[in-house]
Design a protein around this motif. Structure first.
Motif, mmCIF file in Angstrom:
data_model
loop_
_atom_site.group_PDB
_atom_site.id
_atom_site.type_symbol
_atom_site.label_atom_id
_atom_site.label_comp_id
_atom_site.label_asym_id
_atom_site.label_seq_id
_atom_site.Cartn_x
_atom_site.Cartn_y
_atom_site.Cartn_z
ATOM 1 N N GLY A 50 5.940 24.770 -10.459
ATOM 2 C CA GLY A 50 6.209 24.299 -11.804
ATOM 3 C C GLY A 50 7.680 23.969 -11.972
ATOM 4 N N ILE A 51 7.983 23.349 -13.106
ATOM 5 C CA ILE A 51 9.357 22.922 -13.342
ATOM 6 C C ILE A 51 9.695 23.060 -14.818
ATOM 7 C CG2 ILE A 51 8.768 20.480 -13.663
ATOM 8 C CD1 ILE A 51 11.361 19.897 -11.961
ATOM 9 N N ASN A 52 10.920 23.457 -15.102
ATOM 10 C CA ASN A 52 11.315 23.720 -16.484
ATOM 11 C C ASN A 52 11.660 22.432 -17.228
ATOM 12 O OD1 ASN A 52 13.742 23.068 -15.269
ATOM 13 N ND2 ASN A 52 14.906 24.688 -16.273
ATOM 14 N N TRP A 53 12.041 22.593 -18.487
ATOM 15 C CA TRP A 53 12.281 21.448 -19.365
ATOM 16 C C TRP A 53 13.219 20.416 -18.767
ATOM 17 C CZ3 TRP A 53 13.633 24.229 -24.607
ATOM 18 C CH2 TRP A 53 12.450 24.750 -25.155
ATOM 19 N N SER A 54 14.355 20.893 -18.339
ATOM 20 C CA SER A 54 15.402 19.964 -17.917
ATOM 21 C C SER A 54 15.165 19.413 -16.527
ATOM 22 C CB SER A 54 16.756 20.669 -17.951
ATOM 23 O OG SER A 54 16.810 21.666 -16.960
ATOM 24 N N GLY A 55 14.267 20.057 -15.801
ATOM 25 C CA GLY A 55 14.060 19.661 -14.416
ATOM 26 C C GLY A 55 15.052 20.306 -13.475
ATOM 27 N N GLY A 56 15.865 21.204 -14.025
ATOM 28 C CA GLY A 56 16.881 21.819 -13.193
ATOM 29 C C GLY A 56 16.379 22.961 -12.329
ATOM 30 N N THR A 57 15.241 23.534 -12.711
ATOM 31 C CA THR A 57 14.727 24.688 -11.972
ATOM 32 C C THR A 57 13.257 24.499 -11.665
ATOM 33 O OG1 THR A 57 16.301 26.135 -13.106
ATOM 34 C CG2 THR A 57 14.445 27.177 -11.959
ATOM 35 N N ALA A 58 12.926 24.500 -10.416
ATOM 36 C CA ALA A 58 11.536 24.427 -9.979
ATOM 37 C C ALA A 58 11.160 25.740 -9.318
ATOM 38 C CB ALA A 58 11.320 23.268 -9.014
ATOM 39 N N TYR A 59 9.911 26.077 -9.433
ATOM 40 C CA TYR A 59 9.387 27.348 -8.941
ATOM 41 C C TYR A 59 8.133 27.042 -8.152
ATOM 42 C CZ TYR A 59 6.646 31.697 -9.554
ATOM 43 O OH TYR A 59 5.866 32.807 -9.377
ATOM 44 N N TYR A 60 7.994 27.688 -6.978
ATOM 45 C CA TYR A 60 6.889 27.363 -6.093
ATOM 46 C C TYR A 60 6.138 28.619 -5.674
ATOM 47 C CZ TYR A 60 9.618 23.088 -5.673
ATOM 48 O OH TYR A 60 10.322 21.951 -5.944
ATOM 49 N N ALA A 61 4.860 28.433 -5.449
ATOM 50 C CA ALA A 61 4.100 29.491 -4.793
ATOM 51 C C ALA A 61 4.683 29.666 -3.390
ATOM 52 C CB ALA A 61 2.634 29.108 -4.714
ATOM 53 N N ASP A 62 4.639 30.873 -2.900
ATOM 54 C CA ASP A 62 5.280 31.173 -1.612
ATOM 55 C C ASP A 62 4.773 30.263 -0.499
ATOM 56 O OD1 ASP A 62 5.513 34.787 -2.121
ATOM 57 O OD2 ASP A 62 6.826 33.131 -2.721
ATOM 58 N N SER A 63 3.486 29.968 -0.507
ATOM 59 C CA SER A 63 2.911 29.172 0.573
ATOM 60 C C SER A 63 3.300 27.704 0.494
ATOM 61 C CB SER A 63 1.390 29.299 0.558
ATOM 62 O OG SER A 63 0.862 28.835 -0.672
ATOM 63 N N MET A 64 3.899 27.293 -0.645
ATOM 64 C CA MET A 64 4.267 25.895 -0.829
ATOM 65 C C MET A 64 5.751 25.631 -0.580
ATOM 66 S SD MET A 64 1.256 25.060 -1.834
ATOM 67 C CE MET A 64 -0.151 25.922 -2.558
ATOM 68 N N LYS A 65 6.503 26.687 -0.495
ATOM 69 C CA LYS A 65 7.955 26.523 -0.353
ATOM 70 C C LYS A 65 8.292 25.816 0.947
ATOM 71 C CE LYS A 65 9.170 30.620 -3.058
ATOM 72 N NZ LYS A 65 9.758 31.982 -3.025
ATOM 73 N N GLY A 66 9.244 24.903 0.841
ATOM 74 C CA GLY A 66 9.740 24.228 2.027
ATOM 75 C C GLY A 66 9.127 22.866 2.274
ATOM 76 N N ARG A 67 7.870 22.659 1.883
ATOM 77 C CA ARG A 67 7.227 21.374 2.117
ATOM 78 C C ARG A 67 7.011 20.582 0.831
ATOM 79 N NH1 ARG A 67 2.192 21.002 3.918
ATOM 80 N NH2 ARG A 67 1.553 23.055 3.122
ATOM 81 N N PHE A 68 6.927 21.281 -0.279
ATOM 82 C CA PHE A 68 6.633 20.632 -1.559
ATOM 83 C C PHE A 68 7.869 20.687 -2.461
ATOM 84 C CE2 PHE A 68 1.746 21.493 -1.583
ATOM 85 C CZ PHE A 68 1.635 20.835 -0.365
ATOM 86 N N THR A 69 8.083 19.594 -3.190
ATOM 87 C CA THR A 69 9.193 19.525 -4.134
ATOM 88 C C THR A 69 8.713 18.920 -5.440
ATOM 89 O OG1 THR A 69 10.781 19.201 -2.330
ATOM 90 C CG2 THR A 69 11.518 18.648 -4.555
ATOM 91 N N ILE A 70 9.019 19.609 -6.522
ATOM 92 C CA ILE A 70 8.641 19.132 -7.854
ATOM 93 C C ILE A 70 9.884 18.648 -8.588
ATOM 94 C CG2 ILE A 70 7.671 19.789 -10.086
ATOM 95 C CD1 ILE A 70 6.020 21.906 -8.591
ATOM 96 N N SER A 71 9.744 17.526 -9.245
ATOM 97 C CA SER A 71 10.829 16.986 -10.059
ATOM 98 C C SER A 71 10.236 16.353 -11.311
ATOM 99 C CB SER A 71 11.641 15.956 -9.263
ATOM 100 O OG SER A 71 10.823 14.869 -8.867
ATOM 101 N N ARG A 72 11.078 16.050 -12.253
ATOM 102 C CA ARG A 72 10.595 15.395 -13.478
ATOM 103 C C ARG A 72 11.647 14.433 -13.994
ATOM 104 N NH1 ARG A 72 9.301 19.953 -17.734
ATOM 105 N NH2 ARG A 72 8.922 18.195 -19.161
ATOM 106 N N ASP A 73 11.160 13.421 -14.680
ATOM 107 C CA ASP A 73 12.022 12.441 -15.327
ATOM 108 C C ASP A 73 11.579 12.372 -16.785
ATOM 109 O OD1 ASP A 73 13.335 10.195 -16.316
ATOM 110 O OD2 ASP A 73 13.115 9.060 -14.483
ATOM 111 N N ASN A 74 12.300 13.048 -17.656
ATOM 112 C CA ASN A 74 11.891 13.115 -19.057
ATOM 113 C C ASN A 74 11.983 11.758 -19.747
ATOM 114 O OD1 ASN A 74 11.232 15.823 -18.935
ATOM 115 N ND2 ASN A 74 13.237 16.513 -19.656
#
Length: 124
Positions: A50-74
């Motif tokens: 998931g990703i917070n409002w500003s897009g500055g902080t993304a959080y990943y399930a442990d098994s997804m870390k390293g290969r997946f990246t979440i970003s947003r463009d408000n």
């Protein structure tokens, strides 16, 4: 009210990359914490990240870390899921979801709005 529409899924080979997009309607997109989930056949829905409002902080399930990246463009009301080095076990329907506020959560019931999902199939 927020409506979410995912796109970008498809059939790829193991090792390939794919970027999913989730376009949101509504003028308050920036007020929602956005999450990505996936569900494989016969399995429960699984939190990807998931990703917070500003897009500055993304959080990943442990098994997804390293290969997946979440970003947003408000400005575009869009959240993205970049997936690299895909594996056959990543095959699933991928959903984006929105929950009002800026609270990080991996729990599906917390999310108020869901897209219809986009299929990702990774062949070996």
């Amino acid at each position: 009210q927020v409506q979410l529409v995912e796109s970008g899924g498809g059939l790829v080979q193991a090792g390939d990359s794919l970027r999913l997009s989730c376009a949101a309607s509504g003028r308050t997109f920036s007020s929602y914490y956005m999450g990505w989930f996936r569900q494989a056949p016969g399995k429960e829905r699984e939190f990807v990240g998931g990703i917070n409002w500003s897009g500055g902080t993304a959080y990943y399930a442990d098994s997804m870390k390293g290969r997946f990246t979440i970003s947003r463009d408000n400005a575009k009301n869009t959240v993205y899921l970049q997936m690299n080095s895909l594996k056959p076990e990543d095959t699933a329907v991928y959903y984006c979801a929105a929950t009002f506020g800026n609270f990080r959560s991996a729990a599906a019931p917390v999310y108020d709005y869901w897209g219809q999902g986009t299929q990702v199939t990774v062949s070996s």
